[in-house]
Enzyme design. Sequence first.
Site, PDB file in Angstrom:
ATOM      1  N   CYS A 175      22.963  27.797 -20.299  1.00 52.54           N
ATOM      2  CA  CYS A 175      23.035  28.021 -18.964  1.00 52.54           C
ATOM      3  C   CYS A 175      21.828  28.547 -18.279  1.00 52.54           C
ATOM      4  CB  CYS A 175      24.102  29.236 -18.981  1.00 52.54           C
ATOM      5  SG  CYS A 175      24.791  29.205 -17.220  1.00 52.54           S
ATOM      6  N   ASP A 197      32.300  37.014 -21.997  1.00 52.28           N
ATOM      7  CA  ASP A 197      30.791  37.522 -21.697  1.00 52.28           C
ATOM      8  C   ASP A 197      30.907  39.075 -21.815  1.00 52.28           C
ATOM      9  OD1 ASP A 197      28.375  36.832 -19.233  1.00 52.28           O
ATOM     10  OD2 ASP A 197      28.256  37.622 -20.962  1.00 52.28           O
TER      11      ASP A 197
HETATM   12  O1  LIG Z   1      22.844  33.576 -15.647  1.00 52.18           O
HETATM   13  C1  LIG Z   1      22.971  34.247 -15.012  1.00 52.18           C
HETATM   14  O2  LIG Z   1      21.972  34.564 -14.118  1.00 52.18           O
HETATM   15  C2  LIG Z   1      24.370  34.735 -14.259  1.00 52.18           C
HETATM   16  C3  LIG Z   1      24.515  35.326 -13.076  1.00 52.18           C
HETATM   17  C4  LIG Z   1      25.743  35.942 -12.840  1.00 52.18           C
HETATM   18  C5  LIG Z   1      26.884  35.466 -13.498  1.00 52.18           C
HETATM   19  C6  LIG Z   1      26.859  34.456 -14.582  1.00 52.18           C
HETATM   20  C7  LIG Z   1      25.528  34.352 -15.085  1.00 52.18           C
HETATM   21  N1  LIG Z   1      25.466  33.328 -16.180  1.00 52.18           N
HETATM   22  C8  LIG Z   1      26.461  33.029 -16.790  1.00 52.18           C
HETATM   23  C9  LIG Z   1      26.624  32.507 -18.054  1.00 52.18           C
HETATM   24  O3  LIG Z   1      27.429  31.712 -18.444  1.00 52.18           O
HETATM   25  C10 LIG Z   1      25.658  33.120 -19.022  1.00 52.18           C
HETATM   26  O4  LIG Z   1      25.074  32.015 -20.136  1.00 52.18           O
HETATM   27  C11 LIG Z   1      26.296  34.078 -19.795  1.00 52.18           C
HETATM   28  O5  LIG Z   1      26.483  35.215 -18.782  1.00 52.18           O
HETATM   29  C12 LIG Z   1      25.407  34.575 -21.146  1.00 52.18           C
HETATM   30  O6  LIG Z   1      24.306  35.101 -20.374  1.00 52.18           O
HETATM   31  P1  LIG Z   1      22.991  35.893 -21.749  1.00 52.18           P
HETATM   32  O7  LIG Z   1      23.959  37.129 -22.185  1.00 52.18           O
HETATM   33  O8  LIG Z   1      21.988  36.023 -20.762  1.00 52.18           O
HETATM   34  O9  LIG Z   1      23.050  34.860 -22.782  1.00 52.18           O
END
Ligand SMILES: O=C(O)c1ccccc1NCC(=O)[C@H](O)[C@H](O)COP(=O)(O)O
Length: 225
Positions: A16, A140
């Site tokens: 993502c 999440d």
């Molecule tokens: O990725 C972002 O900046 C984000 C911002 C606001 C809402 C959701 C967002 N990402 C969503 C996703 O699906 C991410 O992959 C998920 O939150 C996991 O993130 P991480 O902990 O950094 O792997």
Amino acid sequence: MSSQLSTLQRTRIKICGLTRPQDVDTAVRAGADAVGLVFYGPSKRAVGLGQAASLRQRVPAFVDVVALFVNASTHEVEQVIEQVQPDLLQFHGDESPEFCTSFKQRYMRAFRVGGPGLDTPEAVLAACRRYPSASAWLFDSYSTGYGGSGLSFDPELLSAVRQAPDSRSIVLAGGLKADTVAHSLKMVQPYAVDVSSGVEDAPGIKSEQKIAAFVQSVASASMHR
Ligand SMILES: O=C(O)c1ccccc1NCC(=O)[C@H](O)[C@H](O)COP(=O)(O)O
């Protein structure tokens, strides 16, 4: 037979927060099943409509493009559907079931586990059951930025969802990394995993080496489950 079965149970992977063409190519080449584009302005991984449409063109068949929203307006979602043509919508804010289903598109509903009202396994399951038509329930960690925090959560909070006969496909997110994802897979055994920070050198700047290591870790763990 068991090795064939474990292959059939391969854990799917969504990467993502892609913002650059080379990162889309890297994710696809590495074997990602889905790539996520963030349409949430405050995110450092946010993309514009033109940028997203261009990135979308690089994604081949059999790889899903996921459009991610946080409390967007109906018009904003409709513009993305029209101009980017995502395969799947992801609602990552406080969107109601009615809002999520109003676009007549497949969608994933994200739950920020450990946050207010989602701090027990029973509360998490009750929240999920408000979205029975979701193609998947994505879990999440809770963060004030709504997501992409790099933070993990206690997988025990998913115990009721995992045991529920009416559970939708489980997508595990929140602080996953190549050197920790095998343990998370063993604890949760999700349908898919979703990663952003853990495969980056900086927000929105993906690392080819970290993507390859993450995909390898998931593949190895999937084969031995
Ligand atoms: O990725 C972002 O900046 C984000 C911002 C606001 C809402 C959701 C967002 N990402 C969503 C996703 O699906 C991410 O992959 C998920 O939150 C996991 O993130 P991480 O902990 O950094 O792997």
